[in-house]
Design an enzyme around this catalytic site. Structure first.
Site, PDB file in Angstrom:
ATOM      1  N   GLY A  21      50.761  49.870  16.637  1.00  0.00           N
ATOM      2  CA  GLY A  21      50.678  48.537  16.031  1.00  0.00           C
ATOM      3  C   GLY A  21      50.180  48.602  14.607  1.00  0.00           C
ATOM      4  O   GLY A  21      49.419  47.742  14.162  1.00  0.00           O
ATOM      5  N   ASP A  69      58.447  51.531  20.690  1.00  0.00           N
ATOM      6  CA  ASP A  69      57.958  50.485  21.587  1.00  0.00           C
ATOM      7  C   ASP A  69      57.050  51.156  22.613  1.00  0.00           C
ATOM      8  O   ASP A  69      57.514  51.953  23.436  1.00  0.00           O
ATOM      9  CB  ASP A  69      59.141  49.806  22.269  1.00  0.00           C
ATOM     10  N   ASN A  96      46.182  50.271  19.720  1.00  0.00           N
ATOM     11  CA  ASN A  96      46.009  48.957  19.121  1.00  0.00           C
ATOM     12  C   ASN A  96      47.146  47.983  19.417  1.00  0.00           C
ATOM     13  O   ASN A  96      46.942  46.774  19.350  1.00  0.00           O
ATOM     14  CB  ASN A  96      45.850  49.129  17.600  1.00  0.00           C
ATOM     15  N   SER A 152      39.197  43.137  23.548  1.00  0.00           N
ATOM     16  CA  SER A 152      39.078  41.774  23.040  1.00  0.00           C
ATOM     17  C   SER A 152      37.837  41.137  23.633  1.00  0.00           C
ATOM     18  O   SER A 152      37.402  41.517  24.737  1.00  0.00           O
ATOM     19  CB  SER A 152      40.300  40.935  23.433  1.00  0.00           C
ATOM     20  N   SER A 154      38.031  38.506  24.907  1.00  0.00           N
ATOM     21  CA  SER A 154      38.587  37.885  26.114  1.00  0.00           C
ATOM     22  C   SER A 154      38.344  38.725  27.360  1.00  0.00           C
ATOM     23  O   SER A 154      38.480  38.222  28.479  1.00  0.00           O
ATOM     24  CB  SER A 154      40.090  37.638  25.945  1.00  0.00           C
ATOM     25  N   TYR A 165      46.961  37.726  28.859  1.00  0.00           N
ATOM     26  CA  TYR A 165      46.216  38.462  27.835  1.00  0.00           C
ATOM     27  C   TYR A 165      44.841  38.874  28.353  1.00  0.00           C
ATOM     28  O   TYR A 165      44.436  40.036  28.256  1.00  0.00           O
ATOM     29  CB  TYR A 165      46.082  37.582  26.591  1.00  0.00           C
ATOM     30  N   LYS A 169      43.248  42.695  29.139  1.00  0.00           N
ATOM     31  CA  LYS A 169      42.070  43.203  28.426  1.00  0.00           C
ATOM     32  C   LYS A 169      40.971  43.617  29.410  1.00  0.00           C
ATOM     33  O   LYS A 169      40.229  44.563  29.162  1.00  0.00           O
ATOM     34  CB  LYS A 169      41.564  42.170  27.419  1.00  0.00           C
TER      35      LYS A 169
END
Length: 260
Positions: A21, A69, A96, A152, A154, A165, A169
């Site tokens: 990323g 990918d 990342n 994250s 999160s 998401y 995480k």
């Protein structure tokens, strides 16, 4: 006619980092920070043109750009094969690459395809890259290296409407802990950075209003993504005898402590 870009020759003392990323956001900021510190870089992402912009923005860096990918096992194998051909060493994987998934979709209406896409990128992609890096780090001489996963906040306190998401995480935290244990015999250290509200293209909406636990839409403060990059560099440059298993860096005034 412009001259082709010349890649500096390898330095025997340069450490080598592979960043997924790397074409934008946190990945790009970390690439700039490590590149400016003399690291050799392998930059991975879906679009080669964005990777090249990252590379071209770092003076004197020795870097390879590989479009890949991370959710595709064949792409990951090709990425790490290209990295090995570019430099026989791998000192750091910064895992990342990630995606938020669809926003504004009620949980009961979330398509299974959207769930699969987030899991494939955030969790399966991190597993595939970590596994490939682990193999390289275990086999190389001198043995060892470091894997840093981009988690994250999160993983600790979710936002409304973020089930795919947040779940990935949490899963990444489990992967980090397992890698920390499994890597010990081979001098492979693993840590995770949990980031809250770094200013990137992906978080631009936060300045305009994001859902809160009480149903309101409120703008949230952001921090400079360069501060995240400096934290990753600190984690990366520790000797392998030391490790930061989990670090949280966030905008000081964001509604994280006390969220809910």
């Amino acid at each position: 006619m412009t001259e082709p870009r010349r890649t500096p020759p390898p330095s025997p003392s340069a450490r080598v980092a592979l960043i997924t990323g790397a074409g934008s956001g946190v990945g790009q900021a970390v690439a700039r920070e490590l590149g400016a510190a003399g690291w050799t870089l392998v930059l991975a992402g879906r679009r080669r043109e964005t990777l090249e912009r990252t590379r071209d923005g770092i003076d004197g860096v020795r870097a390879l750009c590989v479009a890949a990918d991370v959710s595709d096992p064949d792409d990951v194998e090709r990425l790490f094969g290209a990295a090995a051909g570019f430099d026989p060493r791998l000192d750091l994987l910064f895992n990342n690459a990630g995606t938020f998934g669809p926003g504004g979709v009620p949980f009961e209406e979330l398509p299974l395809s959207a769930w699969h896409k987030v899991v494939a990128t955030n969790l399966t992609g991190s597993f595939l890259c970590a596994q490939a890096a682990f193999r390289r780090m275990k086999a190389q001489d001198p043995q060892g290296g470091r894997i840093i996963n981009n988690g994250s906040v999160s993983a600790h306190a979710p936002r409304p409407g973020s089930a795919p998401y947040t779940a990935t995480k949490h899963g990444l935290t489990g992967l980090t802990k397992s890698l920390s244990l499994d890597g010990r015999p081979y001098r492979i250290a693993c840590g995770q950075i949990d980031i809250g509200n770094a200013a990137t293209d992906m978080t631009d909406r936060m300045a305009h209003g994001v859902p809160q636990a009480d149903g309101r839409l409120m703008p949230e403060p952001l921090m400079d993504v360069a501060d995240v990059a400096r934290t990753v560099r600190h984690m990366a440059e520790l000797p392998l005898e030391a490790n930061i298993p989990f670090a949280t860096v966030l905008a000081t005034a964001m509604p994280y402590i006390g969220r809910g």
